[in-house]
Write a protein that holds these residues in place. Structure first.
Motif, mmCIF file in Angstrom:
data_model
loop_
_atom_site.group_PDB
_atom_site.id
_atom_site.type_symbol
_atom_site.label_atom_id
_atom_site.label_comp_id
_atom_site.label_asym_id
_atom_site.label_seq_id
_atom_site.Cartn_x
_atom_site.Cartn_y
_atom_site.Cartn_z
ATOM 1 N N ALA A 318 103.470 68.154 107.142
ATOM 2 C CA ALA A 318 102.707 67.108 107.816
ATOM 3 C C ALA A 318 101.972 66.236 106.808
ATOM 4 O O ALA A 318 101.899 65.012 106.961
ATOM 5 N N GLY A 319 101.425 66.849 105.779
ATOM 6 C CA GLY A 319 100.714 66.081 104.769
ATOM 7 C C GLY A 319 101.611 65.129 104.018
ATOM 8 O O GLY A 319 101.277 63.959 103.812
ATOM 9 N N VAL A 320 102.783 65.611 103.602
ATOM 10 C CA VAL A 320 103.728 64.760 102.860
ATOM 11 C C VAL A 320 104.224 63.627 103.750
ATOM 12 O O VAL A 320 104.306 62.460 103.322
ATOM 13 N N ASP A 321 104.553 63.925 105.001
ATOM 14 C CA ASP A 321 105.042 62.890 105.914
ATOM 15 C C ASP A 321 103.978 61.822 106.148
ATOM 16 O O ASP A 321 104.281 60.624 106.179
ATOM 17 N N THR A 322 102.748 62.256 106.346
ATOM 18 C CA THR A 322 101.666 61.302 106.580
ATOM 19 C C THR A 322 101.428 60.445 105.345
ATOM 20 O O THR A 322 101.234 59.233 105.436
ATOM 21 N N TRP A 323 101.436 61.083 104.185
ATOM 22 C CA TRP A 323 101.253 60.342 102.922
ATOM 23 C C TRP A 323 102.339 59.272 102.782
ATOM 24 O O TRP A 323 102.066 58.128 102.442
ATOM 25 N N ARG A 324 103.577 59.646 103.066
ATOM 26 C CA ARG A 324 104.686 58.707 102.921
ATOM 27 C C ARG A 324 104.544 57.548 103.904
ATOM 28 O O ARG A 324 104.774 56.383 103.564
ATOM 29 N N GLN A 325 104.175 57.862 105.141
ATOM 30 C CA GLN A 325 104.028 56.823 106.157
ATOM 31 C C GLN A 325 102.916 55.851 105.780
ATOM 32 O O GLN A 325 103.078 54.629 105.866
ATOM 33 N N LEU A 326 101.778 56.390 105.384
ATOM 34 C CA LEU A 326 100.652 55.526 105.021
ATOM 35 C C LEU A 326 100.977 54.693 103.787
ATOM 36 O O LEU A 326 100.561 53.536 103.678
ATOM 37 N N GLN A 327 101.704 55.279 102.853
ATOM 38 C CA GLN A 327 102.090 54.526 101.662
ATOM 39 C C GLN A 327 102.975 53.346 102.040
ATOM 40 O O GLN A 327 102.822 52.238 101.513
ATOM 41 N N GLU A 329 102.876 51.713 104.672
ATOM 42 C CA GLU A 329 102.043 50.715 105.351
ATOM 43 C C GLU A 329 101.067 50.040 104.389
ATOM 44 O O GLU A 329 100.278 49.188 104.800
ATOM 45 N N GLY A 330 101.098 50.449 103.136
ATOM 46 C CA GLY A 330 100.210 49.857 102.150
ATOM 47 C C GLY A 330 98.805 50.411 102.162
ATOM 48 O O GLY A 330 97.886 49.811 101.583
ATOM 49 N N ALA A 331 98.609 51.555 102.809
ATOM 50 C CA ALA A 331 97.268 52.139 102.905
ATOM 51 C C ALA A 331 96.890 52.844 101.602
ATOM 52 O O ALA A 331 97.742 53.225 100.800
ATOM 53 N N ASP A 332 95.588 53.013 101.427
ATOM 54 C CA ASP A 332 95.079 53.774 100.276
ATOM 55 C C ASP A 332 95.179 55.254 100.615
ATOM 56 O O ASP A 332 94.381 55.789 101.380
ATOM 57 N N THR A 333 96.156 55.927 100.035
ATOM 58 C CA THR A 333 96.393 57.325 100.374
ATOM 59 C C THR A 333 95.428 58.273 99.693
ATOM 60 O O THR A 333 95.555 59.496 99.834
ATOM 61 N N THR A 334 94.467 57.739 98.945
ATOM 62 C CA THR A 334 93.486 58.617 98.288
ATOM 63 C C THR A 334 92.160 58.626 99.031
ATOM 64 O O THR A 334 91.231 59.322 98.627
ATOM 65 N N GLY A 335 92.048 57.856 100.104
ATOM 66 C CA GLY A 335 90.745 57.705 100.753
ATOM 67 C C GLY A 335 90.495 58.682 101.877
ATOM 68 O O GLY A 335 91.332 59.511 102.240
ATOM 69 N N GLU A 336 89.307 58.541 102.492
ATOM 70 C CA GLU A 336 88.876 59.424 103.571
ATOM 71 C C GLU A 336 89.774 59.272 104.800
ATOM 72 O O GLU A 336 90.050 60.243 105.505
ATOM 73 N N ALA A 337 90.235 58.034 105.056
ATOM 74 C CA ALA A 337 91.069 57.801 106.241
ATOM 75 C C ALA A 337 92.354 58.620 106.172
ATOM 76 O O ALA A 337 92.831 59.130 107.186
#
Length: 380
Positions: A318-327, A329-337
């Motif tokens: 779940a963590g890897v999938d979410t990281w990939r999806q957010l990446q 979308e151009g999101a900051d994958t290091t933040g609290e969100a």
């Protein structure tokens, strides 16, 4: 009275009353006050001295009033009405009296605290003795400096309510928390609250000096381990050679599933890649391909080869999938969100997962099970 006047001398009194030079009157006031502050005054002498003090308190010269306030700040010779007058004077006159005079009642001191001057609140908080009622007033309306001063004053009678109120208002202040923690006596409940807020050095002091419940000691040990885990992940992210860093962690047997899960939660995907590569004994480039480009089975194969607990694989997935999806979308994958979304994804994908699995992940994300579990049920 004649003998008393002989000690003061009529010339000293005339200088105080009639001299036009402020410095001369101030010198006379200082001498008079030193002469007056004697333990052998009879009632008649004391009454005469207090009349002279009332004259001084009315003097237009600040130097004269200050000479009296400083010289007699700890004396019970000053009448209460004169002390109250001086306490309302400018700070250079008021602070010595407020901080030391024994003639004030608790009501007087509470009135001073509620008037709102930060330096005067602090002067009250630092007194040689502070009653419980006055302490309550300070923690209720006093500023941070006054509350810290009060907490650091072991002669201040701070009950459990006052201590809790101080934590309620200034728990975010490391100085206030430390001042409370270093008091000689602390109620158990207050000690346990401070453990959650204090620095490591202050927590060690609390554990060594004050009683804590066994479950609190266990929680404290867990907190220290989790704090060290966060530090390791952050250090890895800043390392110029993350591969070598991870190898050193593995040599110390510190490269655990908990640490890697924390890395995922903090968006440190490179740390996860190098960690899995190290544990699986495979080059980083191959590990990267298995995590990101080898289809749904690549991560599973690498995870299994690394020897990590099977029950936690879906959390990593779940963590890897979410990281990939957010990446994407151009999101900051290091933040609290990112961390929040990863937790939500895990819970919504596995609402019926064993409680110990959920607890394990949520501990790593610094979120209580009791808060997160209802969200999972609602999402389901």
């Amino acid at each position: 009275m004649t003998a008393y006047r002989a000690r003061l001398t009529d010339a000293d009194i005339r200088r105080l009353i009639k001299a036009t030079d402020e410095d001369e009157r101030a010198a006379a006031a200082h001498k008079l006050c030193r002469s007056m502050d004697r333990p052998d005054l009879n009632d008649q002498d004391r009454a005469a001295a207090q009349k002279i003090l009332r004259v001084m308190a009315e003097d237009a010269a600040e130097l004269v009033r200050r000479a009296m306030a400083v010289t007699l700040k700890s004396s019970d010779l000053i009448p209460r009405d004169v002390a109250r007058r001086l306490a309302a004077d400018v700070d250079s006159i008021a602070l010595p009296i407020i901080g030391s005079s024994p003639v004030f009642t608790d009501e007087d001191l509470i009135e001073i605290v509620r008037a709102g001057s930060a330096v005067r609140q602090t002067a009250v908080a630092a007194r040689l003795r502070v009653s419980r009622d006055v302490a309550e007033a300070v923690v209720e309306v006093g500023g941070e400096t006054a509350v810290r001063t009060l907490a650091a004053n072991d002669n201040a009678d701070m009950g459990e309510h006052a201590l809790n109120r101080a934590v309620d208002r200034f728990g975010q202040s490391g100085e206030v928390v430390a001042a409370i923690a270093y008091r000689q006596v602390l109620p158990l409940h207050v000690t346990e609250r401070l453990i959650e807020l204090a620095s490591e050095a202050v927590r060690e002091h609390l554990v060594s000096r004050h009683a804590i419940a066994p479950e609190t000691a266990i929680r404290l040990a867990q907190f220290a381990r989790e704090r060290a885990t966060v530090d390791l992940v952050d250090q890895a992210a800043a390392s110029p050679d993350i591969g070598r860093f991870v190898s050193q962690l593995n040599a110390r047997k510190a490269l655990t599933a908990s640490l890697l899960l924390r890395a995922v939660a903090r968006g440190q995907m490179e740390f996860l890649e190098y960690g899995l590569a190290e544990l699986a004994g495979t080059p980083h480039q191959r590990a990267w391909l298995m995590v990101h480009d080898a289809g749904p089975l690549g991560l599973k194969a690498l995870y299994d080869r690394a020897g990590l607990p099977p029950r936690l694989f879906q959390a990593f997935r779940a963590g890897v999938d979410t990281w990939r999806q957010l990446q994407s979308e151009g999101a900051d994958t290091t933040g609290e969100a990112f961390r929040e979304q990863m937790l939500q994804r895990f819970l919504t994908q596995r609402p019926n997962a064993p409680r110990e699995d959920l607890a394990y992940l949520m501990e790593r994300l610094d979120q209580p099970v009791a808060e997160a579990a209802p969200r999972a049920a609602n999402a389901a």
